[in-house]
Design a protein around this motif. Structure first.
Motif, short mmCIF file in Angstrom:
data_model
loop_
_atom_site.label_atom_id
_atom_site.label_comp_id
_atom_site.label_asym_id
_atom_site.label_seq_id
_atom_site.Cartn_x
_atom_site.Cartn_y
_atom_site.Cartn_z
N TRP A 91 0.81 -1.15 0.18
CA TRP A 91 0.35 -0.60 0.82
C TRP A 91 0.57 1.16 -0.14
O TRP A 91 0.89 2.54 -0.72
N SER A 92 2.01 1.53 1.07
CA SER A 92 2.83 2.26 1.15
C SER A 92 3.47 2.34 0.09
O SER A 92 3.72 3.63 -0.68
N ALA A 93 4.24 1.50 -0.90
CA ALA A 93 4.82 1.56 -1.62
C ALA A 93 4.09 2.11 -2.55
O ALA A 93 5.04 2.60 -3.75
N ARG A 94 2.72 1.93 -3.54
CA ARG A 94 2.19 2.25 -4.22
C ARG A 94 1.87 4.24 -4.64
O ARG A 94 2.02 3.87 -4.95
N LEU A 95 1.95 4.29 -2.95
CA LEU A 95 1.55 5.31 -3.13
C LEU A 95 2.64 6.76 -3.07
O LEU A 95 2.69 7.37 -3.68
N ALA A 96 4.07 5.93 -3.21
CA ALA A 96 4.85 6.08 -2.96
C ALA A 96 5.62 6.26 -4.46
O ALA A 96 6.80 6.70 -4.78
N ALA A 97 5.25 5.54 -5.01
CA ALA A 97 5.51 4.97 -6.49
C ALA A 97 6.84 4.27 -6.98
O ALA A 97 7.34 4.60 -7.99
N ARG A 98 6.86 3.72 -5.86
CA ARG A 98 7.97 2.42 -5.76
C ARG A 98 7.99 1.20 -6.15
O ARG A 98 6.39 0.79 -5.43
N GLN A 99 9.45 0.47 -6.50
CA GLN A 99 8.87 -0.89 -6.13
C GLN A 99 8.76 -1.74 -4.24
O GLN A 99 9.69 -0.63 -3.50
N VAL A 100 8.13 -2.74 -4.27
CA VAL A 100 8.60 -3.48 -3.22
C VAL A 100 10.34 -3.88 -2.78
O VAL A 100 10.23 -4.92 -4.53
N SER A 101 11.39 -3.75 -2.15
CA SER A 101 12.32 -4.12 -2.03
C SER A 101 12.26 -5.81 -1.92
O SER A 101 11.50 -6.27 -1.00
N PRO A 102 13.45 -6.07 -2.36
CA PRO A 102 13.27 -8.06 -2.12
C PRO A 102 13.41 -8.67 -0.93
O PRO A 102 13.17 -8.89 0.15
N ARG A 103 14.15 -7.25 0.06
CA ARG A 103 14.35 -7.08 1.62
C ARG A 103 13.35 -6.88 2.13
O ARG A 103 12.76 -7.67 2.97
N ALA A 109 7.13 -12.62 4.07
CA ALA A 109 6.71 -14.30 4.28
C ALA A 109 7.25 -14.41 5.09
O ALA A 109 6.78 -15.04 5.80
N LEU A 110 8.07 -14.53 6.00
CA LEU A 110 9.08 -14.74 7.30
C LEU A 110 7.64 -14.30 8.21
O LEU A 110 7.23 -14.88 9.29
N THR A 111 7.01 -12.40 8.52
CA THR A 111 6.11 -12.61 8.71
C THR A 111 5.07 -13.60 9.07
O THR A 111 4.49 -14.06 10.37
N VAL A 112 4.64 -13.33 8.15
CA VAL A 112 3.15 -14.30 7.80
C VAL A 112 3.28 -15.51 7.70
O VAL A 112 2.49 -16.56 8.95
N PHE A 113 4.34 -16.66 7.50
CA PHE A 113 5.15 -17.99 8.03
C PHE A 113 5.03 -18.13 10.05
O PHE A 113 4.39 -18.77 10.25
N ALA A 114 5.64 -17.32 10.40
CA ALA A 114 5.97 -16.90 12.35
C ALA A 114 4.43 -16.63 12.15
O ALA A 114 3.39 -17.59 13.57
N LEU A 274 13.57 -7.03 9.11
CA LEU A 274 12.94 -6.62 7.79
C LEU A 274 12.87 -5.27 7.27
O LEU A 274 12.84 -4.27 6.05
N LEU A 275 11.38 -5.61 7.69
CA LEU A 275 9.66 -4.34 7.96
C LEU A 275 10.34 -2.95 7.95
O LEU A 275 9.85 -2.32 7.11
N THR A 276 10.61 -2.92 8.78
CA THR A 276 10.68 -1.70 9.46
C THR A 276 11.98 -0.27 9.90
O THR A 276 11.94 0.18 9.82
N VAL A 277 13.40 -1.75 9.56
CA VAL A 277 14.80 -1.20 10.10
C VAL A 277 14.45 0.08 8.43
O VAL A 277 14.59 -0.68 7.32
N THR A 278 14.76 1.47 8.44
CA THR A 278 14.78 2.05 7.61
C THR A 278 16.34 1.43 6.73
O THR A 278 17.26 1.72 7.59
N PRO A 280 18.98 1.78 2.94
CA PRO A 280 18.95 2.54 1.38
C PRO A 280 18.55 1.11 0.31
O PRO A 280 18.89 0.11 0.54
N ASP A 281 17.48 1.70 -0.73
CA ASP A 281 16.74 0.68 -1.48
C ASP A 281 17.53 1.09 -3.28
O ASP A 281 17.63 1.82 -3.16
N THR A 282 18.11 0.26 -3.21
CA THR A 282 18.10 0.55 -4.86
C THR A 282 17.11 0.62 -6.10
O THR A 282 17.47 0.82 -7.02
N THR A 283 16.34 0.36 -5.29
CA THR A 283 14.77 0.62 -6.77
C THR A 283 15.60 2.95 -7.00
O THR A 283 14.62 3.07 -6.57
N ARG A 284 15.81 2.98 -8.43
CA ARG A 284 14.59 4.37 -8.24
C ARG A 284 13.89 4.87 -8.97
O ARG A 284 13.58 3.71 -9.81
N VAL A 285 13.00 5.52 -8.91
CA VAL A 285 11.68 5.15 -9.39
C VAL A 285 11.79 7.24 -9.47
O VAL A 285 11.63 7.42 -8.53
#
Length: 299
Positions: A91-103, A109-114, A274-278, A280-285
């Motif tokens: 949701w946040s990534a879409r509003l910020a016009a960026r891609q969700v990073s692999p991290r 995935a880890l959170t949902v599995f746990a 992985l979700l909350t620690v800020t 840098p993301d190599t993706t450029r938007v």
């Protein structure tokens, strides 16, 4: 549909509401670009439709969370609150016009599995034992003693040590507040409106306010990521601890179930980090470096 699955469904919908509220609040903060003051709240935010939408979504999430506690135990409901971080991610990534990073995908995935594992080991648990007045006062006073001691200790520590300590204290305040909310809901369910005379009500107010003040202090002098992840993890741990120790809740298979739950909790901690620690993301938007978005939610 059993009470368990009603609680699960309500918790999931509450997570969606909390995620929407958090994303909306962050968008408002970005657009505002200045520190919030009483004057800004009265003259700007009160006329902002997005701010009101975020407020309504957070309020809806809180109401659904309380109703979920009426149907389910703390060991079921409280950990599912972590789903708000997962829902906020795309949701946040879409509003910020960026891609969700692999991290971030790995964290989700880890959170949902746990959480799935935690839900499975909690499925066949018994209900909650009502927390009487004396027990409620004891839990509230013990929690306030611990968190205020941490606050006093934090005043003489460096920011690097103070921040995680205060974050643990804030998360504990929020988590125990949720446990007392469960006690209050059970009291009202059993006794009607007279159940509101339960000491859990003032305990919730005091602990929630304490959590707000401690969380604000935890962010002073450090980046948002570490305190956020610590509070996010500590909140359900504190609530579940109260449920297991004084409210008669348990995991399936007894000690073995608790062991599985602890392992799942460690996996969830890694996912939340992985979700909350800020980072840098190599993706450029649009020619601008994107960064991961930290979403804070309290329940």
């Amino acid at each position: 549909m059993t009470d368990l699955w009603i609680a699960v469904l309500l918790s999931i919908v509450a997570g969606v509401c909390y995620a929407g509220g958090a994303v909306g609040q962050r968008r408002v903060a970005e657009r505002l670009g200045t520190p919030l003051t009483p004057r800004i709240v009265l003259t700007v935010l009160i006329r902002d439709r997005l701010w009101w939408s975020a407020l309504l979504m957070n309020s809806a999430g809180a109401i659904l969370h309380v109703v979920a506690l009426a149907y389910g135990t703390l060991v079921v409901v409280q950990p599912l609150g972590l789903l708000s971080l997962v829902f906020a991610l795309p949701w946040s990534a879409r509003l910020a016009a960026r891609q969700v990073s692999p991290r971030e995908w790995r964290g989700a995935a880890l959170t949902v599995f746990a959480l799935t594992v935690l839900l499975v080991v909690a499925m066949d648990t018994d209900g909650t034992t009502a927390l009487d007045h004396r027990g409620t006062i004891t839990v509230a006073v013990a929690t306030l003693t611990v968190v205020y001691s941490a606050a006093l200790l934090g005043r003489v520590l460096t920011a690097a040590v103070r921040a995680p300590l205060l974050a643990v204290a804030a998360g504990t305040s929020y988590g125990v507040s949720s446990a007392l909310t469960k006690a209050l809901v059970d009291s009202v369910t059993a006794d009607g409106l007279t159940g509101l005379l339960h000491p859990a009500l003032p305990g919730i107010a005091v602990l929630a306010l304490t959590g707000v003040l401690l969380s604000q202090a935890a962010y002073r002098g450090v980046t948002v990521g570490a305190p956020l992840s610590i509070m996010t993890v500590t909140n359900p741990i504190a609530a579940v601890t109260v449920g297991l120790t004084v409210m008669g809740e348990s995991y399936m298979a007894g000690v073995w179930g608790i062991g599985v739950a602890l392992v799942a909790a460690l996996v969830a901690i890694r996912g939340i980090t992985l979700l909350t620690v800020t980072v840098p993301d190599t993706t450029r938007v649009g020619g601008t470096d994107a960064t991961t978005v930290a979403i804070r939610r309290t329940a």
